[in-house]
Enzyme design. Structure first.
Site, PDB file in Angstrom:
ATOM      1  N   PHE A 140      77.654 -12.604 -49.124  1.00 14.06           N
ATOM      2  CA  PHE A 140      78.818 -13.442 -49.416  1.00 14.06           C
ATOM      3  C   PHE A 140      80.002 -12.983 -48.551  1.00 14.06           C
ATOM      4  O   PHE A 140      80.203 -11.787 -48.355  1.00 14.06           O
ATOM      5  CB  PHE A 140      79.139 -13.280 -50.906  1.00 14.06           C
ATOM      6  CG  PHE A 140      80.130 -14.256 -51.444  1.00 14.06           C
ATOM      7  CD1 PHE A 140      79.742 -15.534 -51.801  1.00 14.06           C
ATOM      8  CD2 PHE A 140      81.460 -13.888 -51.603  1.00 14.06           C
ATOM      9  CE1 PHE A 140      80.667 -16.435 -52.309  1.00 14.06           C
ATOM     10  CE2 PHE A 140      82.389 -14.787 -52.102  1.00 14.06           C
ATOM     11  CZ  PHE A 140      81.989 -16.069 -52.462  1.00 14.06           C
ATOM     12  N   ASP A 150      76.278  -5.820 -55.685  1.00 13.07           N
ATOM     13  CA  ASP A 150      77.093  -6.955 -56.120  1.00 13.07           C
ATOM     14  C   ASP A 150      76.222  -7.771 -57.065  1.00 13.07           C
ATOM     15  O   ASP A 150      75.159  -8.271 -56.674  1.00 13.07           O
ATOM     16  CB  ASP A 150      77.521  -7.783 -54.894  1.00 13.07           C
ATOM     17  CG  ASP A 150      78.433  -8.943 -55.272  1.00 13.07           C
ATOM     18  OD1 ASP A 150      78.206  -9.540 -56.346  1.00 13.07           O
ATOM     19  OD2 ASP A 150      79.347  -9.266 -54.500  1.00 13.07           O
ATOM     20  N   TYR A 169      82.869 -15.099 -64.348  1.00 13.95           N
ATOM     21  CA  TYR A 169      83.056 -16.549 -64.532  1.00 13.95           C
ATOM     22  C   TYR A 169      81.813 -17.352 -64.155  1.00 13.95           C
ATOM     23  O   TYR A 169      81.809 -18.564 -64.259  1.00 13.95           O
ATOM     24  CB  TYR A 169      84.286 -17.058 -63.756  1.00 13.95           C
ATOM     25  CG  TYR A 169      84.329 -16.669 -62.291  1.00 13.95           C
ATOM     26  CD1 TYR A 169      83.578 -17.360 -61.352  1.00 13.95           C
ATOM     27  CD2 TYR A 169      85.130 -15.616 -61.868  1.00 13.95           C
ATOM     28  CE1 TYR A 169      83.616 -16.989 -60.013  1.00 13.95           C
ATOM     29  CE2 TYR A 169      85.173 -15.238 -60.543  1.00 13.95           C
ATOM     30  CZ  TYR A 169      84.414 -15.929 -59.616  1.00 13.95           C
ATOM     31  OH  TYR A 169      84.452 -15.561 -58.301  1.00 13.95           O
ATOM     32  N   LYS A 170      80.760 -16.669 -63.681  1.00 15.68           N
ATOM     33  CA  LYS A 170      79.521 -17.368 -63.321  1.00 15.68           C
ATOM     34  C   LYS A 170      78.622 -17.430 -64.566  1.00 15.68           C
ATOM     35  O   LYS A 170      78.902 -18.202 -65.459  1.00 15.68           O
ATOM     36  CB  LYS A 170      78.895 -16.694 -62.107  1.00 15.68           C
ATOM     37  CG  LYS A 170      79.779 -16.922 -60.862  1.00 15.68           C
ATOM     38  CD  LYS A 170      79.362 -16.167 -59.625  1.00 15.68           C
ATOM     39  CE  LYS A 170      80.298 -16.545 -58.469  1.00 15.68           C
ATOM     40  NZ  LYS A 170      80.158 -15.676 -57.304  1.00 15.68           N
ATOM     41  N   ARG A 198      72.743 -26.162 -53.850  1.00 19.58           N
ATOM     42  CA  ARG A 198      72.252 -25.171 -54.814  1.00 19.58           C
ATOM     43  C   ARG A 198      72.135 -25.852 -56.162  1.00 19.58           C
ATOM     44  O   ARG A 198      73.088 -26.473 -56.636  1.00 19.58           O
ATOM     45  CB  ARG A 198      73.245 -24.009 -54.961  1.00 19.58           C
ATOM     46  CG  ARG A 198      73.278 -23.078 -53.790  1.00 19.58           C
ATOM     47  CD  ARG A 198      74.043 -21.804 -54.116  1.00 19.58           C
ATOM     48  NE  ARG A 198      75.368 -22.056 -54.689  1.00 19.58           N
ATOM     49  CZ  ARG A 198      76.283 -21.118 -54.855  1.00 19.58           C
ATOM     50  NH1 ARG A 198      76.029 -19.872 -54.526  1.00 19.58           N
ATOM     51  NH2 ARG A 198      77.464 -21.412 -55.377  1.00 19.58           N
TER      52      ARG A 198
HETATM   53  C1  LIG Z   1      81.235 -15.434 -56.434  1.00 18.86           C
HETATM   54  C2  LIG Z   1      81.078 -14.191 -55.613  1.00 18.86           C
HETATM   55  C3  LIG Z   1      82.180 -13.368 -55.329  1.00 18.86           C
HETATM   56  C4  LIG Z   1      83.538 -13.805 -55.770  1.00 18.86           C
HETATM   57  O1  LIG Z   1      84.560 -12.894 -55.594  1.00 18.86           O
HETATM   58  P1  LIG Z   1      85.993 -13.209 -56.219  1.00 18.86           P
HETATM   59  O2  LIG Z   1      86.806 -12.050 -55.905  1.00 18.86           O
HETATM   60  O3  LIG Z   1      85.800 -13.476 -57.682  1.00 18.86           O
HETATM   61  O4  LIG Z   1      86.510 -14.465 -55.573  1.00 18.86           O
HETATM   62  C5  LIG Z   1      81.954 -12.204 -54.633  1.00 18.86           C
HETATM   63  N1  LIG Z   1      80.702 -11.841 -54.207  1.00 18.86           N
HETATM   64  C6  LIG Z   1      79.629 -12.640 -54.464  1.00 18.86           C
HETATM   65  C7  LIG Z   1      78.266 -12.236 -54.016  1.00 18.86           C
HETATM   66  C8  LIG Z   1      79.796 -13.834 -55.165  1.00 18.86           C
HETATM   67  O5  LIG Z   1      78.745 -14.627 -55.398  1.00 18.86           O
END
Ligand SMILES: *Cc1c(COP(=O)(O)O)cnc(C)c1O
Length: 413
Positions: free
Chosen positions: A133, A210, A235-236, A384
């Site tokens: 990401f 992560d 939040y996921k 997705r």
């Molecule tokens: C959704 C996601 C993030 C999001 O980071 P934020 O700081 O909440 O914006 C980070 N890493 C991965 C792998 C994600 O899927």
């Protein structure tokens, strides 16, 4: 237009799976979304629970409105640790005292990466992968620039993700930290957390995961697998709501050893000492920086209760059932249209979403959203199908896949 003969069989199969689903009763715990017939984006933003309006109102009326500042002493000071322990217990396989809720995922990744990068001056490399990401890659580049470390990039298979062999080939006595995603945000590939962690440790490196796309949907054993550091979103699959704070895990043995860079007053040994100099807390509180966003910590609590009732193993079983059905429907109605499967076929090797690809998907997604079918689009041409197990039915999954087929066909007209 392709033949529609398999639609009825797919829908029948979905109805039968829903009828036998031991977690089906929980579908009703989530708020209705008028006009939405298939929500396939619970992996990006989980749905709110139905009782959120009352919970928020009670919070404003009582905890905040009546108890006022007394609530800090009565409950909020301890909330980052209490919620962290709860996430650890319900979803992470982490004993108490090693997980906190704070900040955003990005900020916590920075804090932990920066701490790990400085842990041993003899170690000068960060191992990360090109497909991770963006925020993870960007933060690693920032930390490398700040500390003088070098990044060693892994270039894994885009569908199957990073393997133990990829990591073994990249680590050495120069590696400070290996930082990877447990479930790949694009392909959904599920990494071998125990195997890769062991490979990093073999070279004496620290291992950070992560967990954004696995926390709350894929079981794990952070303690038993010897994971050093981890960060994830709430939040996921934990349904904490937009911008709800993230969580970080730091195993007991590294607390008081690593030092995070944003040493605000909440990370000090005695928050209220207000003394002349900073003395870091020796426990997990050392990862905090400032006042936590208490209101944004409300929604995830109900979801953690639901996951606990369902057990994370039960959630995973339903997740595999949903993604297996999505792949079956893909084979029957999308593959014949030239759509590519961009996720591993074996459900043991993927997380909670299935990604499919087609050059027309950007436009298809726009039209699906207008029709109340909500998957998400990922550059360059992926859709997705994010199937959050407690809030998604098998029928909803099939409805979504058939709608993708219909939108794709009307696109050709
Ligand atoms: C959704 C996601 C993030 C999001 O980071 P934020 O700081 O909440 O914006 C980070 N890493 C991965 C792998 C994600 O899927």
């Amino acid at each position: 237009m392709t033949d529609r003969s398999s639609d009825a069989a797919l829908l029948d199969a979905a109805r039968a799976l829903d009828a036998a689903d031991p977690l089906a009763a929980h579908l009703d715990a989530f708020a209705e979304a008028p006009g939405v017939t298939a929500y396939l984006d619970g992996n990006s933003l989980g749905r709110p629970l139905r009782d959120m309006p009352e919970k928020l109102a009670a919070f404003v009326r009582e905890d905040w409105g009546t108890r006022l500042i007394r609530s800090w002493d009565e409950q909020w000071m301890a909330l980052p640790m209490r919620l962290g322990d709860r996430i650890g217990e319900v979803a992470l396989g982490a004993a108490p005292g090693q997980t906190v809720v704070a900040d955003s995922t990005s900020v916590l990744i920075y804090k932990l990466m920066r701490a790990a990068a400085a842990a041993d001056p003899a170690r000068t490399e960060l191992v990360i992968e090109t497909g991770n990401f963006p925020t993870d890659r960007f933060l690693a580049e920032g930390v490398a620039a700040e500390t003088g470390l070098t990044i060693r990039w892994l270039e894994p298979d885009p569908v199957h993700g990073v393997t133990v062999d990829d990591v073994t080939a990249a680590v050495s006595d120069r590696t400070a930290l290996v930082s990877l995603s447990h479930v790949d945000y694009r392909s959904g590939a599920l990494a071998d957390m125990p195997g890769i962690t062991a490979a990093a440790h073999e070279a004496g490196a620290l291992m950070m995961w992560d967990l954004c796309h696995s926390a709350g949907v894929v079981p794990m054993q952070l303690d038993a697998w010897g994971v050093d550091l981890a960060v994830g979103c709430t939040y996921k699959y934990l349904n904490g709501g937009p911008g709800s704070p993230a969580f970080a895990y730091l195993r007991h043995g590294l607390q008081g050893v690593l030092r995070q860079p944003i040493q605000g007053w909440w990370s000090a040994e005695d928050i209220f000492a207000m003394g002349p100099e900073y003395v870091p807390s020796g426990d997990i509180r050392q990862l905090l920086s400032g006042t936590p966003p208490v209101t944004s910590m409300l929604a995830m609590q109900g979801m953690l209760d639901l996951i606990e009732q369902s057990t994370i193993a039960g959630v995973r079983a339903k997740s595999q059932s949903l993604t297996d059905l999505a792949v079956r429907a893909y084979d029957e109605v999308l593959a014949p249209l030239g759509v590519r499967l961009l996720s591993p076929r074996d459900s043991a090797r993927r997380g909670g979403h299935v990604t499919i690809g087609h050059p027309d998907f950007r436009d298809v997604t726009r039209r699906l959203w207008a029709d109340g079918i909500i998957p998400d689009f990922r550059f360059p041409d992926g859709i997705r199908l994010g199937l959050s197990p407690l809030s998604t039915s098998h029928v909803e999954t099939i409805t979504g896949v058939l709608a993708v087929r219909d939108a794709l066909e009307s696109d050709d007209d």
